[in-house]
Design an enzyme around this catalytic site. Structure first.
Site, short mmCIF file in Angstrom:
data_model
loop_
_atom_site.label_atom_id
_atom_site.label_comp_id
_atom_site.label_asym_id
_atom_site.label_seq_id
_atom_site.Cartn_x
_atom_site.Cartn_y
_atom_site.Cartn_z
N GLY A 52 0.82 -1.20 0.00
CA GLY A 52 0.00 0.00 0.00
C GLY A 52 0.85 1.25 0.00
N LYS A 53 0.24 2.35 -0.44
CA LYS A 53 0.95 3.63 -0.48
C LYS A 53 0.10 4.72 0.15
CE LYS A 53 3.81 2.92 -4.63
NZ LYS A 53 4.12 3.43 -5.99
N GLY A 54 0.79 5.69 0.77
CA GLY A 54 0.12 6.84 1.33
C GLY A 54 0.77 8.12 0.85
N ILE A 107 4.76 4.25 2.83
CA ILE A 107 4.58 3.07 1.99
C ILE A 107 4.63 1.83 2.88
CG2 ILE A 107 7.05 2.86 1.49
CD1 ILE A 107 6.30 1.91 -1.30
N ASP A 116 -11.47 6.14 13.71
CA ASP A 116 -11.41 6.04 12.24
C ASP A 116 -11.68 4.61 11.79
OD1 ASP A 116 -11.15 7.00 9.66
OD2 ASP A 116 -8.98 6.75 9.61
#
Length: 514
Positions: free
Chosen positions: A123-125, A129, A238
């Site tokens: 995944g990436k933000g 990462i 969240d």
């Protein structure tokens, strides 16, 4: 480095000219591929704050002695495993029961590459990462979250540090496990357990929606994790499908999937400092999952997580959110109203019990929502109708009445249909004709009762009736009715009524009018 340098405040390496401080283990970077290790911090799960400990001076001396007696060709292979030995042998996964999570500070990320082999990107933000990594020694697979602190900025770094501290403090089968942390001046690496099946949202997108049984398993695990967090004064804030990872899955005999989930991403989570700090103010979260009190900028508590569980459950069963709108403003308006709809055909296969749980989870007023603990005890999850704990105080009874008015009405109907002791007395005929020498007519009894009430007023007519009926003799009653009267508990109102002694002999024969 020379051994004598260990007894001084600082010294320089003759090969690389790097300075080392007292009580800090340094490995010469010119002789090995490993950057200098600076500090190893240890964290206890019993506390949110991390307790730091340096590698002991005695251990460093022992390592230096071993290094002196080791040939030059063996030096790199031994020193390249300094971090591994510290983290895996002393504080590794096998020792997790001791509640210690290592936080290792290093010069740069090269040391991590000596321990792990990096694989696919998970995944990436915006400034981070997540990469799959395999431990070279144990071949265990992990997920390493790499965050660029410079790109993140000071505020995001504070959130990251808070997330790390919370993850260090928790231990639950359905909460992501943090194995260890590496930190350089520019980056932070979080080594966490790998959830190979990915996000729950991805699985939902592929399936369309889950069956009621499949949803029940997921919600039970999710409720268990949230109840644990709330019991430890932690609010996630969240909860969403993207933040629920799937560790593994199992297909049962009915071809239904059973998912082992893990709650992750504690970036917005907060730990209340005390039990008295019950309310939060900051508006945060993902819009479609946000509770009405959060979007209204009101004070809110951990019950915002309960609303989010309701949204997750609705989406699992339906395949789409409970509230959809063309703009955020209209979406928030729908959320504030909180009107759930079950018109779609998919709801025909969903039980009324499941729909009732959804309504209880998504009450607009957070005070009327069930708690995570109450959700775990709900018969929809337990399958046991007797498992639900009855309310013990007025507030809980009021909340139950608001949440389950149908069940309350059913109980009331049952009580009404059940013959009372007075009805049994009325229908009971004693053996033979036993004349009552002190018999008085109903009119006379009514006059006597009225006169007594005026002289000794009770708090209510019901109390007076209770008092009167309590004087009924049980000598001639059958065992069934006599036993029932003896078992009947004395209520506070009865106690109040019996304070006044009867001054008339006729009063003892007064009957409650049916």
């Amino acid at each position: 480095m020379a051994d004598s340098g260990l007894d001084k405040k600082s010294t320089k390496c003759p090969d690389c000219s790097s300075a080392s401080q007292k009580d800090v283990l340094c490995v010469c970077s010119s002789k090995t591929r490993v950057p200098p290790v600076l500090v190893v911090e240890m964290s206890q799960t019993s506390s949110i704050g991390s307790a730091e400990s340096l590698i002991s001076l005695e251990r460093k001396k022992e390592k230096n002695i071993n290094r002196d007696i080791t040939s030059r060709k063996d030096l790199p292979s031994r020193t390249s495993n300094v971090e591994r030995k510290a983290s895996q042998q002393q504080w590794g996964r096998g020792n997790f029961t001791e509640g210690k999570v290592p936080h290792i500070r290093i010069e740069n990320g090269a040391a991590i590459e000596e321990i792990y082999t990096f694989g696919r990107i998970l995944g990436k933000g915006s400034f981070g990462i997540v990469i799959e990594a395999t431990d070279k020694e144990t071949e265990t697979k992990w997920a390493i979250k790499k965050v660029n602190k410079e790109k993140a900025g000071s505020s995001a770094v504070k959130l990251l540090e808070r997330e790390v501290n919370i993850l260090k403090s928790v231990k639950h089968e359905h909460i992501i496990h943090l194995e260890q942390v590496f930190e350089t001046p520019k980056k932070m690496y979080l080594v966490m357990e790998l959830c190979e099946d990915g996000e729950l949202k991805e699985i939902l997108d592929r399936k369309g929606h889950f069956s009621e049984n499949e949803t029940r398993w997921i919600i039970q695990s999710l409720a268990s994790a949230i109840a644990y967090l709330h019991n430890n004064d932690i609010v996630h804030r969240d909860l969403k499908l993207e933040n629920i990872m799937v560790k593994s899955s199992l297909i049962d005999d009915n071809n239904e999937i059973n998912l082992n989930i893990k709650v992750t991403d504690f970036g917005l989570a907060v730990k209340k400092q005390s039990r008295s700090e019950a309310m939060l103010q900051a508006t945060c979260g993902t819009p479609i999952y946000m509770a009405p009190e959060v979007i209204s900028a009101h004070d809110y508590s951990q019950q915002c997580d309960i609303w989010s569980i309701g949204v997750v459950m609705y989406m699992l069963l339906r395949g789409e959110p409970p509230f959809l709108a063309s703009s955020e403003e209209k979406l928030f308006e729908l959320i504030r109203k909180g009107e759930l709809h079950f018109e779609n055909a998919v709801w025909n296969s969903i039980s009324d019990c499941a729909k009732s749980v959804l309504k209880q989870l998504m009450k607009v007023d957070p005070a009327h929502r069930i708690t995570a603990k109450e959700l775990l005890d709900n018969q929809w999850l337990t399958g046991n109708k007797l498992s639900s704990v009855r309310p013990t105080n007025v507030l809980e009874m009021m909340k139950e009445w608001k949440n389950n008015p149908e069940s309350v009405e059913e109980n009331t109907t049952e009580e009404k249909n059940k013959p009372s002791t007075e009805e049994k007395l009325k229908s009971y005929q004693p053996w033979g004709n036993v004349p009552d020498a002190n018999y008085t007519s109903d009119e006379e009894e009514e006059k006597q009762s009225t006169a007594y009430e005026k002289q000794f007023p009770a708090t209510s007519k019901d109390n007076f009736d209770m008092c009167s009926s309590s004087f009924t003799s049980s000598k001639l009653l059958p065992a069934e009715i006599k036993g029932e009267m003896e078992k009947t508990p004395v209520t506070p109102s009865q106690g109040t009524a019996t304070k006044y002694p009867a001054k008339s002999g006729a009063l003892s024969r007064t009957k409650k009018k049916l």
